[in-house]
Design a protein around this motif. Sequence first.
Motif, short mmCIF file in Angstrom:
data_model
loop_
_atom_site.label_atom_id
_atom_site.label_comp_id
_atom_site.label_asym_id
_atom_site.label_seq_id
_atom_site.Cartn_x
_atom_site.Cartn_y
_atom_site.Cartn_z
N VAL A 51 29.72 43.58 -39.32
CA VAL A 51 28.39 43.89 -38.79
C VAL A 51 28.46 45.15 -37.93
O VAL A 51 27.61 46.04 -38.03
N GLN A 52 29.52 45.24 -37.14
CA GLN A 52 29.74 46.42 -36.31
C GLN A 52 29.85 47.67 -37.18
O GLN A 52 29.22 48.70 -36.91
N MET A 53 30.62 47.56 -38.27
CA MET A 53 30.83 48.70 -39.16
C MET A 53 29.51 49.14 -39.80
O MET A 53 29.23 50.33 -39.92
N LEU A 54 28.69 48.18 -40.20
CA LEU A 54 27.38 48.51 -40.77
C LEU A 54 26.53 49.24 -39.74
O LEU A 54 25.91 50.26 -40.05
N GLU A 55 26.54 48.69 -38.51
CA GLU A 55 25.75 49.32 -37.44
C GLU A 55 26.19 50.77 -37.25
O GLU A 55 25.35 51.67 -37.14
N ASP A 56 27.51 50.99 -37.26
CA ASP A 56 28.04 52.35 -37.09
C ASP A 56 27.59 53.29 -38.20
O ASP A 56 27.56 54.50 -38.03
N HIS A 57 27.29 52.72 -39.38
CA HIS A 57 26.85 53.55 -40.52
C HIS A 57 25.34 53.58 -40.65
O HIS A 57 24.81 54.05 -41.66
N GLY A 58 24.64 53.01 -39.68
CA GLY A 58 23.18 53.02 -39.72
C GLY A 58 22.60 52.11 -40.79
O GLY A 58 21.49 52.34 -41.29
N ILE A 59 23.35 51.07 -41.18
CA ILE A 59 22.86 50.12 -42.19
C ILE A 59 22.51 48.82 -41.46
O ILE A 59 23.27 48.35 -40.61
N SER A 60 21.36 48.25 -41.80
CA SER A 60 20.96 47.00 -41.12
C SER A 60 21.68 45.80 -41.72
O SER A 60 21.91 45.74 -42.93
N PHE A 61 21.99 44.85 -40.86
CA PHE A 61 22.60 43.59 -41.30
C PHE A 61 21.53 42.52 -41.25
O PHE A 61 20.84 42.37 -40.23
N ILE A 62 21.36 41.79 -42.33
CA ILE A 62 20.34 40.74 -42.34
C ILE A 62 20.98 39.47 -41.80
O ILE A 62 21.53 38.64 -42.53
N GLY A 63 20.93 39.37 -40.48
CA GLY A 63 21.59 38.29 -39.76
C GLY A 63 21.59 38.65 -38.29
O GLY A 63 20.95 39.62 -37.89
N PRO A 64 22.31 37.86 -37.48
CA PRO A 64 22.32 38.13 -36.04
C PRO A 64 23.18 39.33 -35.66
O PRO A 64 23.80 39.95 -36.53
N THR A 65 23.23 39.64 -34.36
CA THR A 65 24.05 40.76 -33.89
C THR A 65 25.53 40.38 -33.96
O THR A 65 25.88 39.20 -33.99
N SER A 66 26.40 41.40 -33.93
CA SER A 66 27.84 41.13 -33.97
C SER A 66 28.27 40.32 -32.74
O SER A 66 29.16 39.48 -32.83
N GLU A 67 27.59 40.52 -31.59
CA GLU A 67 27.96 39.76 -30.38
C GLU A 67 27.70 38.27 -30.57
O GLU A 67 28.51 37.43 -30.20
N HIS A 68 26.55 37.93 -31.16
CA HIS A 68 26.25 36.51 -31.37
C HIS A 68 27.19 35.88 -32.41
O HIS A 68 27.57 34.72 -32.28
N ILE A 69 27.56 36.67 -33.42
CA ILE A 69 28.50 36.14 -34.42
C ILE A 69 29.85 35.86 -33.76
O ILE A 69 30.46 34.81 -33.96
N ARG A 70 30.29 36.81 -32.92
CA ARG A 70 31.58 36.67 -32.24
C ARG A 70 31.56 35.45 -31.30
O ARG A 70 32.47 34.64 -31.30
N LEU A 71 30.47 35.34 -30.55
CA LEU A 71 30.33 34.24 -29.59
C LEU A 71 30.43 32.88 -30.27
O LEU A 71 31.10 31.97 -29.79
N MET A 72 29.77 32.72 -31.39
CA MET A 72 29.72 31.43 -32.08
C MET A 72 30.88 31.25 -33.06
O MET A 72 31.17 30.14 -33.48
N GLY A 73 31.54 32.35 -33.43
CA GLY A 73 32.65 32.28 -34.39
C GLY A 73 33.87 31.65 -33.76
O GLY A 73 34.71 31.06 -34.45
N ASP A 74 33.99 31.78 -32.46
CA ASP A 74 35.08 31.12 -31.75
C ASP A 74 34.52 29.80 -31.25
O ASP A 74 33.59 29.76 -30.45
N LYS A 75 35.10 28.69 -31.74
CA LYS A 75 34.48 27.39 -31.44
C LYS A 75 34.56 27.00 -29.98
O LYS A 75 33.72 26.23 -29.51
N ILE A 76 35.56 27.53 -29.28
CA ILE A 76 35.65 27.19 -27.85
C ILE A 76 34.53 27.90 -27.08
O ILE A 76 33.81 27.27 -26.32
#
Length: 448
Positions: free
Chosen positions: A92-117
């Motif tokens: 998602v970060q890489m897409l953002e850096d290339h000016g491409i939209s990601f159809i989903g949440p921000t990379s921060e929210h993915i990171r936050l929820m991707g770690d179960k703790i």
Amino acid sequence: MFDKILIANRGEIALRVIRACREMGIQSVAVHSTADTDAMHVRMADESVCIGPPSSSASYLSMPAIISACEITGAQAVHPGYGFLSENAGFVQMLEDHGISFIGPTSEHIRLMGDKITAKETAKSLGIPVVPGSDGGVPDIETARKVAGDMGYPVIIKATAGGGGRGMKVAKDAAALETAFRTARAEAKAAFGNDEVYIEKYLQKPRHIEIQVFGDGRGKGIHLGERDCSLQRRHQKVLEEAPGPVITAEQRAEIGGICARAIGEMGYRGAGTIEFLFEDGQFYFIEMNTRLQVEHPVTEAIFGVDLVREQIRVAAGLPMDLEQDDLSIRGHAIEVRINAERVPGFTPCPGRITQYHAPGGLGVRIDSALYDGYSIPPYYDSLIGKLIVHGRDRPEALARLARALSELIVDGVDTTIPLFRDLLQEPDIQSGNYSIHWLERWLEQRFG
Ligand code: ADP
């Protein structure tokens, strides 16, 4: 609104997204590996780009290849489907850096929820009830003994980076703890490259209930009720239904309200699922998935909404077209996962489809990329289709499912279709009386 969307996925979910794009007047771009040249998503999209060899790591997971495909075709946004790169914050970060939209949440929210703790800590801080367990990671066996002893057995050891049911081990008692702890860590290290684990109370006969949520990314959050996904094998869902057979309207409004508020407070954007175990009237958060789920069609059926359309709208910065007060449940929906697998071992069974016939009629939806003569490649997931039925109530949905299964023909490979025909004969399935352990026990009794 976007003019062109690239779908970084394959199979039925790629078709699902292409369909939404077409209805919205958006051009679609399929990407595919050399093993998928003849795949349905390639045929159905407006354009396609070959992004690499059969192995997922060199094609569907190759971020540079996907970004190049966007640049070549002029796609302004990427829909990730589920699996593959759908929960990869780096992508998602890489897409953002290339000016491409990601159809989903921000990379921060993915990171936050991707770690179960951190997900569990966040959930707790937002007022969501969680499963009792260790405070964060458990670094060694001594700490594990102390945590499990204080909490009481049985316990479950889970990988913080976990997913797909991997890196989870149950310890019935103190004697079993050390082996379970070591195996969970080793499995987590091998599967996710991260051996951090945590411990939870192992619930004995819970149901798996998940809440579909949606946020506009600007503080508005709503929920679309629950799905009951308790019918599982090795922690993998097999059949899903909505609404949950044992959830009352009051329980739905309460837990749904908590989840919707949390999503608003987080500023979450797009579709998400908050997963719970449900036992003795209590909900216990286990994790959040920051993407569209395989089983989203049962929610679409009972609410009459297109979740992919909503995902695309909010990703494009438009307001979401859903209001909590306008959402109400109509009837009952059930989905069964058609896998190319040999039951009872559920061993993958790739090969050529010699005959395919899809059922039809009122209240029947098939999401599948199959066609007559298609060869299922051996490199990917064995899900080849989903059959979703919708009825005025649960008995009607069950009767419709049996009827649709009697019409469905998939010849040439073994599938899970006969399993569902058998399951529908079971009184517990007919009455909705099953917990997350029901299917494993049934398989054991039937096949040993
Ligand atoms: P994954 O991300 O690998 O799918 P989850 O945390 O979502 O893992 O759990 C998957 C399944 O494992 C649940 O649906 C449930 O069947 C079982 N499970 C997880 N945590 C517990 C628990 N504390 N007690 C009992 N079963 C559990």
